[in-house]
Scaffold this active site. Structure first.
Site, short mmCIF file in Angstrom:
data_model
loop_
_atom_site.label_atom_id
_atom_site.label_comp_id
_atom_site.label_asym_id
_atom_site.label_seq_id
_atom_site.Cartn_x
_atom_site.Cartn_y
_atom_site.Cartn_z
N GLU A 19 78.74 16.42 21.94
CA GLU A 19 78.44 17.27 20.78
C GLU A 19 79.69 17.46 19.91
OE1 GLU A 19 75.42 20.58 22.12
OE2 GLU A 19 76.75 20.09 23.77
N GLY A 85 66.74 24.68 24.09
CA GLY A 85 65.32 24.42 24.30
C GLY A 85 64.53 25.36 23.40
N MET A 197 72.50 28.16 27.43
CA MET A 197 73.20 28.62 28.62
C MET A 197 74.57 29.25 28.35
SD MET A 197 72.05 25.47 31.13
CE MET A 197 72.64 26.24 32.63
N GLU A 198 74.92 29.50 27.10
CA GLU A 198 76.28 29.99 26.83
C GLU A 198 76.40 31.08 25.76
OE1 GLU A 198 75.52 26.62 26.23
OE2 GLU A 198 76.05 25.90 28.22
N ASP A 221 64.72 20.00 23.09
CA ASP A 221 63.57 19.89 24.01
C ASP A 221 62.77 21.18 23.89
OD1 ASP A 221 66.19 20.68 25.83
OD2 ASP A 221 64.45 21.90 26.29
N1 ADE Z 1 69.83 23.63 26.38
C1 ADE Z 1 69.04 22.67 25.86
N2 ADE Z 1 67.82 22.68 26.42
C2 ADE Z 1 67.83 23.69 27.32
C3 ADE Z 1 66.88 24.19 28.23
N3 ADE Z 1 65.68 23.65 28.31
N4 ADE Z 1 67.24 25.23 29.04
C4 ADE Z 1 68.48 25.77 28.95
N5 ADE Z 1 69.43 25.31 28.13
C5 ADE Z 1 69.10 24.29 27.30
#
Ligand code: ADE
Length: 258
Positions: A19, A85, A197-198, A221
């Site tokens: 990234e 996501g 996640m951050e 996603d």
């Molecule tokens: N980052 C990108 N897709 C994710 C997901 N499905 N869960 C957590 N972090 C993500």
């Protein structure tokens, strides 16, 4: 000049090297500094002094990277570019979510504190800086609008959303988990557009230091049963291009460095 005395230093945080790659390739006068086992790149992008850092994955790693950017390098603002996501209906792969604020979906110190509340802060949500977020939203809109005639277009029909992002130390990879997570958040009055996640960790560090924070996530996603398949392809093929275009637009719109 020591890193800590750089004026108007904009830190750009990415989760993964893929990234960050596009930004690093454009960096003028790049200098590598290693702190706490992490590589940081200092240089200029569009005449703005910048520090590029990797949060790595998860809240603890992101917290440390953000603290180094502020405490060691003296960053005066942090912008996060990464992927997420999609959670909410209408948030599709290729769309961009600009964070209005963040919540930790995996934080639960109940019954001592209400679910999601960060103990001793009296709050569950950490806001992003309104002025920087407004510039980032405009930058994302311009990048997407100009993408159709660019040499390497972004995904057709992609939209920019602005709202709550939920962070936690789990990659959400089933439709079941995604629905449970969403329903629990909604039940507590929190309607999240995306999950990653951050971000919430960086938002909390920036709030503690009084440093402006803004974040954008390209949807890689739908946090469902195919999330783990979509994610690596998307990060390598698409996310770096989004980050580069949107940061280009944002850096051009920042006030001249002092
Ligand atoms: N980052 C990108 N897709 C994710 C997901 N499905 N869960 C957590 N972090 C993500």
């Amino acid at each position: 000049m020591t890193p800590a005395s750089q004026p108007s230093l904009t830190a750009i945080l990415s989760a993964l090297p893929e990234e960050q790659q596009g930004l690093l390739e454009q960096l003028h006068g790049a200098q590598k500094h290693t702190v706490a086992g992490r590589d940081f790149w200092l240089g200029k992008l569009h005449d703005q002094p910048v520090a590029l850092g990797l949060s790595r994955i998860g809240k603890v790693s992101a917290t440390l990277t953000a603290a180094v950017l502020i405490g060691h390098f003296g960053a005066s603002r942090i912008v996060f570019t990464g992927v997420a996501g999609g959670l909410a209906a209408g948030v599709k792969v290729g769309d961009v979510v600009v964070a209005h604020d963040f919540i930790q979906h995996d934080l639960d110190a109940s019954p001592l504190f209400p679910r999601y509340e960060v103990p001793l802060y009296g709050r569950s949500r950490f806001p992003c800086d309104p002025a920087l977020t407004a510039l980032l939203t405009l930058a994302a809109g311009r990048a997407l609008a100009s993408s159709s005639h660019a040499a390497r277009p972004l995904l057709a029909g992609a939209q920019v959303h602005c709202g709550l992002i939920a962070s936690g130390d789990r990659f959400v990879s089933s439709a079941d988990e995604s629905s449970r997570l969403q329903a629990a958040l909604e039940g507590a009055g929190h309607s999240a557009l995306a999950v990653e996640m951050e971000g919430a960790a960086v938002a909390q560090v920036c709030a503690d230091y009084g440093v402006a924070f803004a974040a954008m996530r390209t949807i890689s996603d739908c946090a469902d049963d195919t999330a783990h398949i979509d994610f690596p392809t998307f990060v390598t093929a698409v996310a770096s291009r989004y980050a580069q275009r949107i940061m280009d637009e944002l850096l051009r719109s920042l006030p001249a460095p002092t």
